[in-house]
Design a protein around this motif. Structure first.
Motif, PDB file in Angstrom:
ATOM      1  N   THR A  87      57.046  45.127  52.896  1.00 33.97           N
ATOM      2  CA  THR A  87      58.082  44.603  52.003  1.00 33.97           C
ATOM      3  C   THR A  87      57.460  43.742  50.916  1.00 33.97           C
ATOM      4  OG1 THR A  87      59.738  44.631  53.770  1.00 33.97           O
ATOM      5  CG2 THR A  87      60.167  43.192  51.892  1.00 33.97           C
ATOM      6  N   ILE A  88      56.473  42.939  51.291  1.00 38.21           N
ATOM      7  CA  ILE A  88      55.767  42.108  50.312  1.00 38.21           C
ATOM      8  C   ILE A  88      55.070  42.990  49.280  1.00 38.21           C
ATOM      9  CG2 ILE A  88      53.949  40.395  49.964  1.00 38.21           C
ATOM     10  CD1 ILE A  88      56.336  39.297  51.466  1.00 38.21           C
ATOM     11  N   ILE A  89      54.384  44.009  49.741  1.00 36.52           N
ATOM     12  CA  ILE A  89      53.660  44.905  48.843  1.00 36.52           C
ATOM     13  C   ILE A  89      54.622  45.598  47.881  1.00 36.52           C
ATOM     14  CG2 ILE A  89      52.232  46.996  48.714  1.00 36.52           C
ATOM     15  CD1 ILE A  89      51.079  46.177  51.452  1.00 36.52           C
ATOM     16  N   GLU A  90      55.746  46.066  48.411  1.00 38.32           N
ATOM     17  CA  GLU A  90      56.698  46.810  47.585  1.00 38.32           C
ATOM     18  C   GLU A  90      57.422  45.909  46.586  1.00 38.32           C
ATOM     19  OE1 GLU A  90      59.096  48.682  50.539  1.00 38.32           O
ATOM     20  OE2 GLU A  90      57.772  50.433  50.714  1.00 38.32           O
ATOM     21  N   SER A  91      57.384  44.603  46.775  1.00 33.83           N
ATOM     22  CA  SER A  91      58.040  43.700  45.836  1.00 33.83           C
ATOM     23  C   SER A  91      57.364  43.726  44.469  1.00 33.83           C
ATOM     24  CB  SER A  91      58.044  42.267  46.380  1.00 33.83           C
ATOM     25  OG  SER A  91      56.714  41.739  46.426  1.00 33.83           O
ATOM     26  N   ASP A  92      56.076  44.036  44.437  1.00 26.25           N
ATOM     27  CA  ASP A  92      55.328  44.154  43.183  1.00 26.25           C
ATOM     28  C   ASP A  92      54.052  44.933  43.497  1.00 26.25           C
ATOM     29  OD1 ASP A  92      54.076  43.901  40.727  1.00 26.25           O
ATOM     30  OD2 ASP A  92      54.667  41.806  40.456  1.00 26.25           O
ATOM     31  N   PRO A  93      54.147  46.262  43.643  1.00 30.36           N
ATOM     32  CA  PRO A  93      53.034  47.069  44.156  1.00 30.36           C
ATOM     33  C   PRO A  93      51.717  46.892  43.419  1.00 30.36           C
ATOM     34  CG  PRO A  93      55.041  48.371  44.061  1.00 30.36           C
ATOM     35  CD  PRO A  93      55.337  47.075  43.363  1.00 30.36           C
ATOM     36  N   GLN A  94      51.739  46.911  42.096  1.00 29.56           N
ATOM     37  CA  GLN A  94      50.495  46.810  41.340  1.00 29.56           C
ATOM     38  C   GLN A  94      49.823  45.458  41.553  1.00 29.56           C
ATOM     39  OE1 GLN A  94      51.961  47.939  37.312  1.00 29.56           O
ATOM     40  NE2 GLN A  94      50.417  49.538  37.393  1.00 29.56           N
ATOM     41  N   LEU A  95      50.600  44.408  41.480  1.00 27.70           N
ATOM     42  CA  LEU A  95      50.046  43.069  41.652  1.00 27.70           C
ATOM     43  C   LEU A  95      49.515  42.873  43.066  1.00 27.70           C
ATOM     44  CD1 LEU A  95      49.599  40.167  40.569  1.00 27.70           C
ATOM     45  CD2 LEU A  95      51.850  39.614  41.527  1.00 27.70           C
ATOM     46  N   GLN A  96      50.305  43.266  44.066  1.00 30.46           N
ATOM     47  CA  GLN A  96      49.885  43.051  45.447  1.00 30.46           C
ATOM     48  C   GLN A  96      48.641  43.863  45.793  1.00 30.46           C
ATOM     49  OE1 GLN A  96      51.159  40.625  47.148  1.00 30.46           O
ATOM     50  NE2 GLN A  96      52.747  40.237  45.625  1.00 30.46           N
ATOM     51  N   LYS A  97      48.561  45.084  45.288  1.00 30.92           N
ATOM     52  CA  LYS A  97      47.371  45.896  45.544  1.00 30.92           C
ATOM     53  C   LYS A  97      46.141  45.247  44.920  1.00 30.92           C
ATOM     54  CE  LYS A  97      45.418  50.537  45.152  1.00 30.92           C
ATOM     55  NZ  LYS A  97      45.642  51.949  44.726  1.00 30.92           N
ATOM     56  N   LYS A  98      46.295  44.720  43.716  1.00 30.70           N
ATOM     57  CA  LYS A  98      45.178  44.049  43.051  1.00 30.70           C
ATOM     58  C   LYS A  98      44.736  42.838  43.861  1.00 30.70           C
ATOM     59  CE  LYS A  98      42.372  43.443  39.488  1.00 30.70           C
ATOM     60  NZ  LYS A  98      42.806  43.124  38.117  1.00 30.70           N
ATOM     61  N   LEU A  99      45.669  42.047  44.328  1.00 33.03           N
ATOM     62  CA  LEU A  99      45.344  40.854  45.099  1.00 33.03           C
ATOM     63  C   LEU A  99      44.685  41.183  46.433  1.00 33.03           C
ATOM     64  CD1 LEU A  99      48.576  38.719  44.517  1.00 33.03           C
ATOM     65  CD2 LEU A  99      46.316  38.321  43.519  1.00 33.03           C
ATOM     66  N   ILE A 100      45.126  42.257  47.054  1.00 25.87           N
ATOM     67  CA  ILE A 100      44.611  42.622  48.374  1.00 25.87           C
ATOM     68  C   ILE A 100      43.265  43.325  48.294  1.00 25.87           C
ATOM     69  CG2 ILE A 100      45.046  44.085  50.408  1.00 25.87           C
ATOM     70  CD1 ILE A 100      48.069  43.584  49.868  1.00 25.87           C
TER      71      ILE A 100
END
Length: 214
Positions: A112-125
Protein backbone atom coordinates in the motif's frame (compact mmCIF):
# COMPACT_ATOMS: atom_id res chain seq x y z
CA UNK A 1 -20.03 49.74 -18.03
CA UNK A 2 -18.33 47.61 -20.68
CA UNK A 3 -20.84 45.38 -22.48
CA UNK A 4 -18.46 44.34 -25.27
CA UNK A 5 -18.68 40.49 -25.39
CA UNK A 6 -15.21 40.26 -26.97
CA UNK A 7 -13.67 42.16 -24.06
CA UNK A 8 -15.55 39.98 -21.58
CA UNK A 9 -14.31 36.81 -23.29
CA UNK A 10 -10.75 38.11 -23.25
CA UNK A 11 -10.96 38.80 -19.53
CA UNK A 12 -12.50 35.39 -18.91
CA UNK A 13 -9.72 33.66 -20.84
CA UNK A 14 -7.05 35.57 -18.93
CA UNK A 15 -8.69 34.57 -15.66
CA UNK A 16 -8.71 30.90 -16.68
CA UNK A 17 -5.03 31.05 -17.64
CA UNK A 18 -4.15 32.48 -14.24
CA UNK A 19 -5.85 29.70 -12.28
CA UNK A 20 -2.97 27.16 -12.26
CA UNK A 21 -0.54 29.78 -10.95
CA UNK A 22 -3.05 30.97 -8.38
CA UNK A 23 -3.76 27.38 -7.34
CA UNK A 24 -0.03 26.81 -6.93
CA UNK A 25 0.26 29.92 -4.79
CA UNK A 26 -2.51 28.65 -2.54
CA UNK A 27 -0.44 25.58 -1.61
CA UNK A 28 1.26 26.30 1.74
CA UNK A 29 4.97 27.01 1.36
CA UNK A 30 5.88 24.14 3.68
CA UNK A 31 3.97 21.70 1.45
CA UNK A 32 5.55 23.16 -1.69
CA UNK A 33 9.00 22.53 -0.20
CA UNK A 34 8.02 18.97 0.69
CA UNK A 35 6.58 18.33 -2.78
CA UNK A 36 9.67 19.74 -4.46
CA UNK A 37 11.89 17.43 -2.44
CA UNK A 38 9.99 14.43 -3.80
CA UNK A 39 10.42 15.69 -7.35
CA UNK A 40 14.15 16.21 -6.86
CA UNK A 41 14.52 12.70 -5.46
CA UNK A 42 13.09 11.34 -8.70
CA UNK A 43 15.55 13.39 -10.75
CA UNK A 44 18.84 13.06 -8.87
CA UNK A 45 20.94 11.25 -6.26
CA UNK A 46 20.81 12.25 -2.62
CA UNK A 47 24.16 14.06 -2.56
CA UNK A 48 23.02 16.45 -5.33
CA UNK A 49 20.07 17.80 -3.33
CA UNK A 50 20.87 21.03 -1.53
CA UNK A 51 18.84 23.76 0.12
CA UNK A 52 20.22 26.21 -2.43
CA UNK A 53 19.09 24.08 -5.38
CA UNK A 54 15.68 23.36 -3.87
CA UNK A 55 14.88 26.98 -3.04
CA UNK A 56 16.05 28.12 -6.47
CA UNK A 57 13.61 25.72 -8.10
CA UNK A 58 10.79 27.08 -5.95
CA UNK A 59 11.75 30.71 -6.36
CA UNK A 60 12.04 31.31 -2.62
CA UNK A 61 15.00 32.39 -0.51
CA UNK A 62 16.81 30.13 1.91
CA UNK A 63 15.57 32.06 4.94
CA UNK A 64 12.04 31.01 3.97
CA UNK A 65 13.13 27.36 3.84
CA UNK A 66 14.64 27.57 7.33
CA UNK A 67 11.38 28.93 8.73
CA UNK A 68 9.89 25.48 8.15
CA UNK A 69 12.85 23.09 8.28
CA UNK A 70 15.94 23.85 10.40
CA UNK A 71 18.15 21.71 8.14
CA UNK A 72 17.93 19.61 4.99
CA UNK A 73 18.07 16.40 7.07
CA UNK A 74 14.96 17.64 8.90
CA UNK A 75 13.16 17.80 5.57
CA UNK A 76 14.17 14.23 4.80
CA UNK A 77 13.06 13.23 8.28
CA UNK A 78 9.61 14.60 7.46
CA UNK A 79 9.48 12.25 4.46
CA UNK A 80 10.69 9.34 6.57
CA UNK A 81 8.04 10.14 9.19
CA UNK A 82 5.31 10.18 6.54
CA UNK A 83 6.21 6.68 5.33
CA UNK A 84 6.70 5.28 8.84
CA UNK A 85 3.50 6.77 10.26
CA UNK A 86 1.40 5.59 7.33
CA UNK A 87 2.70 2.06 7.66
CA UNK A 88 2.39 1.97 11.44
CA UNK A 89 -1.14 3.39 11.38
CA UNK A 90 -2.24 0.59 9.05
CA UNK A 91 -0.62 -2.02 11.27
CA UNK A 92 -2.19 -0.67 14.45
CA UNK A 93 -5.60 -0.59 12.78
CA UNK A 94 -5.16 -4.19 11.66
CA UNK A 95 -4.15 -5.29 15.16
CA UNK A 96 -7.21 -3.58 16.58
CA UNK A 97 -9.49 -5.41 14.14
CA UNK A 98 -7.79 -8.81 13.94
CA UNK A 99 -5.44 -9.08 16.94
CA UNK A 100 -2.82 -10.97 14.90
CA UNK A 101 0.41 -9.87 13.30
CA UNK A 102 0.08 -11.88 10.12
CA UNK A 103 3.08 -11.56 7.80
CA UNK A 104 0.75 -11.68 4.81
CA UNK A 105 -0.96 -8.58 6.15
CA UNK A 106 2.41 -6.85 6.54
CA UNK A 107 3.26 -7.50 2.90
CA UNK A 108 -0.07 -5.96 1.89
CA UNK A 109 0.57 -2.95 4.12
CA UNK A 110 4.00 -2.43 2.62
CA UNK A 111 2.57 -2.66 -0.88
CA UNK A 112 0.00 0.00 0.00
CA UNK A 113 2.88 2.35 0.80
CA UNK A 114 4.57 1.58 -2.51
CA UNK A 115 1.36 2.07 -4.49
CA UNK A 116 0.78 5.47 -2.88
CA UNK A 117 3.60 6.87 -5.05
CA UNK A 118 5.22 4.03 -7.05
CA UNK A 119 8.01 5.98 -8.73
CA UNK A 120 9.11 7.75 -5.57
CA UNK A 121 8.92 4.67 -3.36
CA UNK A 122 10.85 2.54 -5.83
CA UNK A 123 13.56 5.19 -6.01
CA UNK A 124 13.79 5.37 -2.22
CA UNK A 125 13.88 1.60 -1.80
CA UNK A 126 16.17 0.63 -4.68
CA UNK A 127 18.51 3.58 -5.24
CA UNK A 128 21.66 3.06 -3.09
CA UNK A 129 21.95 6.78 -2.34
CA UNK A 130 18.51 6.76 -0.67
CA UNK A 131 18.54 3.24 0.82
CA UNK A 132 19.32 4.68 4.28
CA UNK A 133 15.85 6.24 4.50
CA UNK A 134 13.98 2.94 4.32
CA UNK A 135 16.56 1.36 6.61
CA UNK A 136 15.56 3.97 9.20
CA UNK A 137 11.88 3.19 8.59
CA UNK A 138 12.57 -0.52 9.01
CA UNK A 139 14.43 -0.06 12.30
CA UNK A 140 11.75 2.22 13.71
CA UNK A 141 9.03 -0.20 12.63
CA UNK A 142 10.70 -3.11 14.43
CA UNK A 143 10.83 -1.10 17.65
CA UNK A 144 7.24 0.06 17.22
CA UNK A 145 5.69 -3.40 16.86
CA UNK A 146 8.00 -5.41 19.13
CA UNK A 147 5.69 -4.96 22.10
CA UNK A 148 2.69 -6.01 20.00
CA UNK A 149 4.46 -9.24 19.07
CA UNK A 150 5.34 -9.84 22.70
CA UNK A 151 1.74 -9.23 23.75
CA UNK A 152 0.24 -11.44 21.06
CA UNK A 153 2.70 -14.32 21.36
CA UNK A 154 3.46 -14.17 25.06
CA UNK A 155 7.18 -14.12 24.32
CA UNK A 156 10.05 -12.40 26.02
CA UNK A 157 11.72 -9.18 24.90
CA UNK A 158 14.57 -10.78 22.95
CA UNK A 159 12.28 -13.34 21.34
CA UNK A 160 9.85 -10.61 20.27
CA UNK A 161 12.69 -8.50 18.84
CA UNK A 162 14.13 -11.43 16.89
CA UNK A 163 10.68 -12.30 15.56
CA UNK A 164 9.97 -8.71 14.53
CA UNK A 165 13.33 -8.41 12.78
CA UNK A 166 12.96 -11.74 11.00
CA UNK A 167 9.51 -11.00 9.62
CA UNK A 168 10.09 -7.37 8.70
CA UNK A 169 13.57 -7.84 7.26
CA UNK A 170 12.26 -10.68 5.11
CA UNK A 171 9.49 -8.45 3.75
CA UNK A 172 11.57 -5.31 3.22
CA UNK A 173 14.53 -6.96 1.54
CA UNK A 174 12.39 -9.26 -0.58
CA UNK A 175 10.37 -6.31 -1.87
CA UNK A 176 13.59 -4.45 -2.64
CA UNK A 177 14.81 -7.37 -4.74
CA UNK A 178 11.38 -7.66 -6.41
CA UNK A 179 11.20 -3.95 -7.30
CA UNK A 180 14.76 -3.99 -8.64
CA UNK A 181 14.18 -6.98 -10.91
CA UNK A 182 12.28 -7.47 -14.15
CA UNK A 183 10.31 -10.41 -12.75
CA UNK A 184 6.69 -10.93 -13.74
CA UNK A 185 5.75 -12.32 -10.33
CA UNK A 186 2.65 -10.50 -9.10
CA UNK A 187 2.49 -8.79 -5.74
CA UNK A 188 -0.07 -11.35 -4.55
CA UNK A 189 2.23 -14.22 -5.53
CA UNK A 190 5.15 -12.52 -3.82
CA UNK A 191 3.14 -12.15 -0.60
CA UNK A 192 2.30 -15.86 -0.71
CA UNK A 193 5.96 -16.79 -1.25
CA UNK A 194 7.04 -14.70 1.73
CA UNK A 195 4.32 -16.19 3.92
CA UNK A 196 5.26 -19.75 2.91
CA UNK A 197 8.94 -19.11 3.57
CA UNK A 198 8.25 -17.71 7.04
CA UNK A 199 5.74 -20.37 8.10
CA UNK A 200 6.90 -23.47 6.22
CA UNK A 201 10.56 -22.86 5.43
CA UNK A 202 12.56 -22.94 2.22
CA UNK A 203 11.35 -26.43 1.31
CA UNK A 204 7.85 -25.07 0.75
CA UNK A 205 9.01 -23.08 -2.29
CA UNK A 206 11.57 -25.41 -3.87
CA UNK A 207 10.27 -28.95 -3.29
CA UNK A 208 8.58 -30.70 -6.24
CA UNK A 209 4.86 -30.24 -5.91
CA UNK A 210 5.15 -27.03 -3.86
CA UNK A 211 1.93 -25.05 -3.82
CA UNK A 212 3.62 -21.68 -4.47
CA UNK A 213 3.44 -20.68 -8.12
CA UNK A 214 6.33 -18.68 -9.60
Amino acid sequence: MNNNPLTKNTHAAAKRRSRPANAQNRIPTKQRIFNELKQMILEMDYHKITVKALTARLGINRKTFYLYYPTLPDLFLALEDQIFNQMLAGTKQHLKEDATLADYFLTQEFMTIIESDPQLQKKLICDPSYAWLYENVRRRYVVAIKDDIKRLNGGQDMCAEITANFIINSIFYTYRAWLSSETNITQEALATIISDLIHKGVDSTIKPGATTVF
